[in-house]
Enzyme design. Structure first.
Site, short mmCIF file in Angstrom:
data_model
loop_
_atom_site.label_atom_id
_atom_site.label_comp_id
_atom_site.label_asym_id
_atom_site.label_seq_id
_atom_site.Cartn_x
_atom_site.Cartn_y
_atom_site.Cartn_z
N ARG A 41 1.01 -1.20 0.11
CA ARG A 41 -0.01 -0.09 -0.01
C ARG A 41 0.65 1.33 -0.07
O ARG A 41 1.81 1.35 0.80
CB ARG A 41 -0.85 0.02 1.25
CG ARG A 41 -1.84 1.24 1.20
CD ARG A 41 -3.01 0.91 2.29
NE ARG A 41 -2.23 1.25 3.76
CZ ARG A 41 -3.11 1.01 4.96
NH1 ARG A 41 -4.16 0.63 4.70
NH2 ARG A 41 -2.61 1.20 6.01
N SER A 110 -12.47 -4.20 0.44
CA SER A 110 -12.64 -3.32 1.69
C SER A 110 -14.11 -3.23 1.94
O SER A 110 -14.86 -2.91 0.86
CB SER A 110 -12.25 -1.94 1.86
OG SER A 110 -10.84 -2.05 1.84
N LYS A 139 -4.67 5.03 9.41
CA LYS A 139 -5.47 5.25 8.28
C LYS A 139 -6.55 5.93 8.76
O LYS A 139 -7.41 5.72 9.58
CB LYS A 139 -6.30 3.95 7.82
CG LYS A 139 -6.90 3.98 6.60
CD LYS A 139 -7.31 2.54 5.99
CE LYS A 139 -8.03 2.68 4.63
NZ LYS A 139 -8.83 1.44 4.33
#
Length: 517
Positions: A41, A110, A139
């Site tokens: 990521r 997700s 996040k």
């Protein structure tokens, strides 16, 4: 292709997390420790840099026969031949990614809501990243922190699918076993957990990953096998109650009370009267030593301060780690915003063997916003008996624990069995601390008898409420003032009788029945 999702690593190259180290070296160390999937990521570097890093990572993951997935960037995945991608709700549509990627590519999605999860399953996702489980600094654009309860709701909604599932968000060594254990209350449990900073930011990523592998393989120490209901469940339980009371007296358990200051003296006297050993300490750091006595912890948030929740969380962590019972009494849970927030923090912060409260408190723990308490009183009931029994059962099933909903009739459940108890006396409602003392009593019995927590709590309730009935029947008891000393005497009398093997105090006294839902 089948994927082992058990320990899913998500990379993070932010300076505070990576600490100046090389990402590829950190990932390789984590793979040596047992990571089963890696997701690259990267929300900051341009495409060329991402392709370069991803290619290096892929060379490493292939050595361990572990798939590399690219977050969001289908183009990067195609450029380096990665095994697949992970897509968020704001990323490329699943259908578009499916058309672009090779036929056998892994596509994860997700999901933070039931609707998102069901759509992803219908589209053909290989696995779901469910979350955010807990609040996390890694996040910051999370739509929703869903916790174990929200995760279970999603798992239940997709229980008939074969799609894989991992939970993500704030998962670390201290809570990973609870996350997996409580997800298993759903018919479809989690297949794994996704970890970011607990591995990437660790001083030794390999050791951190190895610890996760060990924790994931084994249930938490507080986990117990559920007892299946029998044909005559209430009768079978009642046959064992005198034996459990006698066992509690013999064990002389310690109960660590983090309890409100208003009732501290009374509750300590109740515990002493039944033969237990109470300690009253609001200081969370003491739990590290106190839990070694293998007693129980009661968290009663009747008199909250700015330091209470942090102390509760420290104590709960110590008792959970050792596998000792923890009782939660969410006093006045719905009365103020501060108390409602405290409930959310504590429910996310650890595991409770027993949650005990009145109707308003239990509804708040469940997640109902339709109740408003005035102080610690439950307020007018809006539920009938079957609805109360259902609430107790459903909360116990969701949390994989015991729930006691108190009132004129108490409803006790372990998620499968529901027992109604009608013992007690109105004087109990006229004396400060009698409700709080039930939490302490329950803690004593849970510490003494671990194999059937419902039976343990039921035994404590019956000892307590039959003693109240005995006290109220005395000729010299004219009201709450004279009731209290008589009540302590009757608790002591039952304790003394139990120690001698005399069960006459109990014969024919229990007003108990099983509720069939």
């Amino acid at each position: 292709m089948p994927v082992d999702l058990s320990l899913y690593l998500v990379t993070d190259a932010t300076p505070a997390i990576l600490k100046g180290r090389d990402l590829c070296e950190v990932v390789e160390s984590a793979l040596e420790g047992g990571v089963t999937v890696v997701q690259y990521r990267d929300k900051f570097n341009d495409t060329g840099v991402q392709i370069e890093i991803a290619r290096k990572l892929h060379q490493i993951t292939k050595k361990f026969n572990v798939p590399l997935l690219i977050n969001d960037r289908v183009d990067v995945a195609l450029a380096i031949g990665a095994e697949g991608v992970h897509l968020g709700q704001d990323d490329m549509l699943f259908e578009q990614a499916k058309r672009l990627l090779p036929k056998d590519a892994i596509i994860g999605i997700s999901a933070s809501t039931i609707e998102e999860a069901q759509k992803a399953v219908a589209d053909g996702a290989d696995y779901l990243g469910i979350g955010t489980m807990f609040a996390t600094a890694t996040k910051t654009n999370t739509k929703n922190v869903i916790g174990t309860a929200g995760t279970q709701a999603i798992l239940d909604a997709i229980k008939d699918s074969g799609v894989g599932t991992v939970s993500i968000g704030g998962i670390n060594h201290s809570n990973v076993q609870r996350v997996i254990y409580q997800s298993q209350s759903a018919k479809k449990g989690l297949d794994g957990v996704a970890i970011v900073s607990a591995i990437i930011a660790a001083d030794d990523p390999k050791a951190s990953a190895e610890k996760f592998v060990e924790l994931i393989k084994n249930p938490p120490r507080f986990a117990l096998t559920s007892n299946s209901p029998r044909v005559n469940e209430a009768e079978a339980l009642l046959n064992d109650v005198p034996k459990i009371v006698r066992k509690m007296v013999e064990v002389h358990p310690l109960v660590h009370n983090m309890i409100n200051s208003v009732v501290m003296n009374f509750v300590a006297n109740v515990a002493l009267s039944i033969g237990a050993s109470p300690i009253m300490s609001p200081y969370g750091d003491e739990a590290t030593d106190l839990c070694n006595f293998d007693g129980s912890l009661l968290i009663n948030m009747g008199t909250l301060t700015s330091e209470s929740v942090s102390n509760y969380l420290k104590a709960m962590a110590a008792y959970n780690l050792r596998g000792n019972p923890v009782v939660y009494d969410p006093v006045g849970a719905a009365a103020t915003k501060i108390r409602r927030n405290a409930v959310n923090q504590l429910m996310a912060g650890g595991y409770f063997d027993l949650i005990k409260g009145n109707e308003g408190e239990i509804r708040q723990v469940w997640g109902s916003n339709a109740v408003q308490q005035r102080g610690v009183d439950s307020g007018p009931s809006t539920l009938d008996g079957n609805q109360k029994a259902t609430l107790a059962r459903d909360l116990a099933r969701r949390e994989r624990n015991i729930v006691l909903l108190t009132g004129a009739t108490d409803y006790l459940s372990d998620g499968e069995r529901v027992i109604a108890v009608k013992n007690g006396h109105p004087y109990l409602g006229q004396v400060t601390g009698t409700g709080c003392a039930i939490g302490t009593i329950s803690g004593c019995f849970l510490a003494a008898h671990r194999s059937d927590r419902l039976l343990a709590v039921l035994s404590g309730i019956l000892m307590y409420e039959i003693a109240a009935e005995n006290a109220a029947s005395k000729e010299y008891v004219r009201g709450p003032g004279s009731f209290v000393p008589a009540f302590l005497d009757e608790l002591y009398a039952i304790r003394t009788a139990a120690a001698k093997g005399d069960d006459s105090w109990f014969v024919g006294r229990a007003k108990v029945h099983e509720v069939k839902l």
